[in-house]
Design a protein around this motif. Structure first.
Motif, PDB file in Angstrom:
ATOM      1  N   TYR A   1     -31.425  79.508 135.382  1.00 25.74           N
ATOM      2  CA  TYR A   1     -30.903  78.449 134.514  1.00 25.74           C
ATOM      3  C   TYR A   1     -29.389  78.356 134.666  1.00 25.74           C
ATOM      4  O   TYR A   1     -28.681  79.336 134.466  1.00 25.74           O
ATOM      5  CB  TYR A   1     -31.253  78.720 133.054  1.00 25.74           C
ATOM      6  CG  TYR A   1     -32.729  78.868 132.824  1.00 25.74           C
ATOM      7  CD1 TYR A   1     -33.548  77.757 132.763  1.00 25.74           C
ATOM      8  CD2 TYR A   1     -33.306  80.124 132.695  1.00 25.74           C
ATOM      9  CE1 TYR A   1     -34.908  77.885 132.573  1.00 25.74           C
ATOM     10  CE2 TYR A   1     -34.667  80.266 132.509  1.00 25.74           C
ATOM     11  CZ  TYR A   1     -35.457  79.148 132.448  1.00 25.74           C
ATOM     12  OH  TYR A   1     -36.809  79.288 132.273  1.00 25.74           O
ATOM     13  N   LYS A   2     -28.937  77.165 135.028  1.00 22.48           N
ATOM     14  CA  LYS A   2     -27.504  76.955 135.268  1.00 22.48           C
ATOM     15  C   LYS A   2     -26.838  76.384 134.022  1.00 22.48           C
ATOM     16  O   LYS A   2     -27.378  75.462 133.402  1.00 22.48           O
ATOM     17  CB  LYS A   2     -27.363  75.994 136.445  1.00 22.48           C
ATOM     18  CG  LYS A   2     -25.963  75.636 136.822  1.00 22.48           C
ATOM     19  CD  LYS A   2     -26.004  74.728 138.044  1.00 22.48           C
ATOM     20  CE  LYS A   2     -24.788  73.856 138.121  1.00 22.48           C
ATOM     21  NZ  LYS A   2     -24.832  72.930 139.236  1.00 22.48           N
ATOM     22  N   GLU A   3     -25.690  76.945 133.678  1.00 26.63           N
ATOM     23  CA  GLU A   3     -24.957  76.442 132.518  1.00 26.63           C
ATOM     24  C   GLU A   3     -23.481  76.363 132.888  1.00 26.63           C
ATOM     25  O   GLU A   3     -22.885  77.376 133.253  1.00 26.63           O
ATOM     26  CB  GLU A   3     -25.176  77.404 131.337  1.00 26.63           C
ATOM     27  CG  GLU A   3     -24.649  76.897 130.022  1.00 26.63           C
ATOM     28  CD  GLU A   3     -24.859  77.924 128.916  1.00 26.63           C
ATOM     29  OE1 GLU A   3     -25.998  78.358 128.700  1.00 26.63           O
ATOM     30  OE2 GLU A   3     -23.862  78.308 128.299  1.00 26.63           O
ATOM     31  N   VAL A   4     -22.918  75.185 132.821  1.00 22.81           N
ATOM     32  CA  VAL A   4     -21.510  75.007 133.174  1.00 22.81           C
ATOM     33  C   VAL A   4     -20.749  74.526 131.940  1.00 22.81           C
ATOM     34  O   VAL A   4     -21.071  73.489 131.373  1.00 22.81           O
ATOM     35  CB  VAL A   4     -21.345  73.985 134.328  1.00 22.81           C
ATOM     36  CG1 VAL A   4     -19.874  73.824 134.695  1.00 22.81           C
ATOM     37  CG2 VAL A   4     -22.147  74.408 135.548  1.00 22.81           C
ATOM     38  N   SER A   5     -19.763  75.318 131.505  1.00 21.32           N
ATOM     39  CA  SER A   5     -18.928  74.939 130.363  1.00 21.32           C
ATOM     40  C   SER A   5     -17.534  74.609 130.871  1.00 21.32           C
ATOM     41  O   SER A   5     -16.970  75.361 131.669  1.00 21.32           O
ATOM     42  CB  SER A   5     -18.838  76.090 129.362  1.00 21.32           C
ATOM     43  OG  SER A   5     -20.112  76.597 129.077  1.00 21.32           O
ATOM     44  N   ILE A   6     -17.001  73.489 130.395  1.00 18.72           N
ATOM     45  CA  ILE A   6     -15.699  73.022 130.891  1.00 18.72           C
ATOM     46  C   ILE A   6     -14.766  72.715 129.727  1.00 18.72           C
ATOM     47  O   ILE A   6     -15.184  72.115 128.740  1.00 18.72           O
ATOM     48  CB  ILE A   6     -15.886  71.750 131.768  1.00 18.72           C
ATOM     49  CG1 ILE A   6     -16.752  72.080 132.991  1.00 18.72           C
ATOM     50  CG2 ILE A   6     -14.538  71.191 132.202  1.00 18.72           C
ATOM     51  CD1 ILE A   6     -17.143  70.874 133.826  1.00 18.72           C
TER      52      ILE A   6
END
Lengths: 178, 88
Positions: A116-121
């Motif tokens: 599961y990919k999670e990208v926080s910006i």
């Protein structure tokens, strides 16, 4: 900031101006800092891998009493590949779970169990506070800890776990944002 | 109707068939080997595809090596499945 030279090697946990590209990277966005978990935090799975290898060698003493030679070859082949798979998925998680500081944003890429990919910006102008916290005895001994990036507006807060040299990274990010 | 079959002789006698403990153990070993090899093959396919996603998310100079290692794991899983099916 000016004294920081490029340092980017294969297994670095703290790289300045690394030669990498992100899929969420803007056209004129430059990557300044890449953060991975401190290598010492990866020791448990490395020890587990070595331990499993030793167990396999020991089990091989008993196998001929119960299995044929063909079955023993299969068991060993399968066990070696399984042990390798365990080490490999842990390596992938360490290698690709990164925190990235660019000239525009701070990006945190997480992969839960690699699947599961999670990208926080967070945009640099929305960052309110950057703080560091030591990660216990080992964290103090090996100089790693947690970095929290608090933001305002729509951006979500970001945290880098087990980051190497957290106080230096906090100082570095603060220089970028102010 | 009976004429066609009346001369047929069946030499198969079920009472003469003996299944030993070793046969049962072999059957279970084979069955479990195939099931686990199949599960590991599925896992390897998913991981190889996911490695592609990881590579696209973060492109580094060493992504080629990482893709090769993932492919090697996939090939190993195929070999294990073939071994379980045909060589045990």
């Amino acid at each position: 900031m000016d004294q920081v030279k490029q340092s980017s090697r294969f297994l670095d946990s703290l790289s300045f101006y690394p030669r990498i590209k992100l899929d969420v990277q803007h056209k004129d966005e430059n990557i300044i800092l890449l953060i991975r978990e401190h290598p010492i935090t990866q020791v448990p799975w490395i020890i587990n891998t070595i331990g499993l290898g030793i167990i396999l060698v020991l089990v091989n003493v008993l196998l001929p009493q119960f299995f044929t030679i063909n079955q023993i070859i299969f068991i060993n082949f399968f066990a070696i590949v399984l042990i390798f798979a365990y080490a490999w998925i842990n390596f992938l998680r360490w290698y690709f779970e990164v925190g990235v500081v660019t000239n525009e944003r701070i990006i945190d890429i997480d992969f839960k169990s690699v699947l599961y990919k999670e990208v926080s910006i967070a945009k640099l102008e929305n960052i309110q506070e950057v703080s560091a916290k030591s990660a216990g005895y080992l964290g103090t001994l090996f100089n790693y800890g947690y970095i929290y990036v608090q933001t305002s507006g729509a951006d979500i807060d970001i945290e880098f776990l087990n980051a190497p040299d957290p106080s230096y990274v906090v100082k570095f990010i603060n220089k970028l944002t102010h | 109707m009976g004429g066609i079959f009346e001369n047929l002789q069946f030499n198969f006698d079920i009472t003469q068939v003996s299944i030993t403990d070793a046969d049962i153990a072999f059957f279970f070993f084979k069955a479990f080997s195939i099931v686990f090899a199949l599960l590991f093959f599925i896992y390897s396919v998913i991981l190889a595809r996911q490695t592609g996603v990881l590579k696209d998310t973060l492109s580094t100079e060493n992504n080629g090596i990482i893709m090769v290692v993932s492919q090697v794991q996939l090939i190993a899983s195929v070999l294990i499945l073939l071994y379980a099916l045909f060589l045990i």
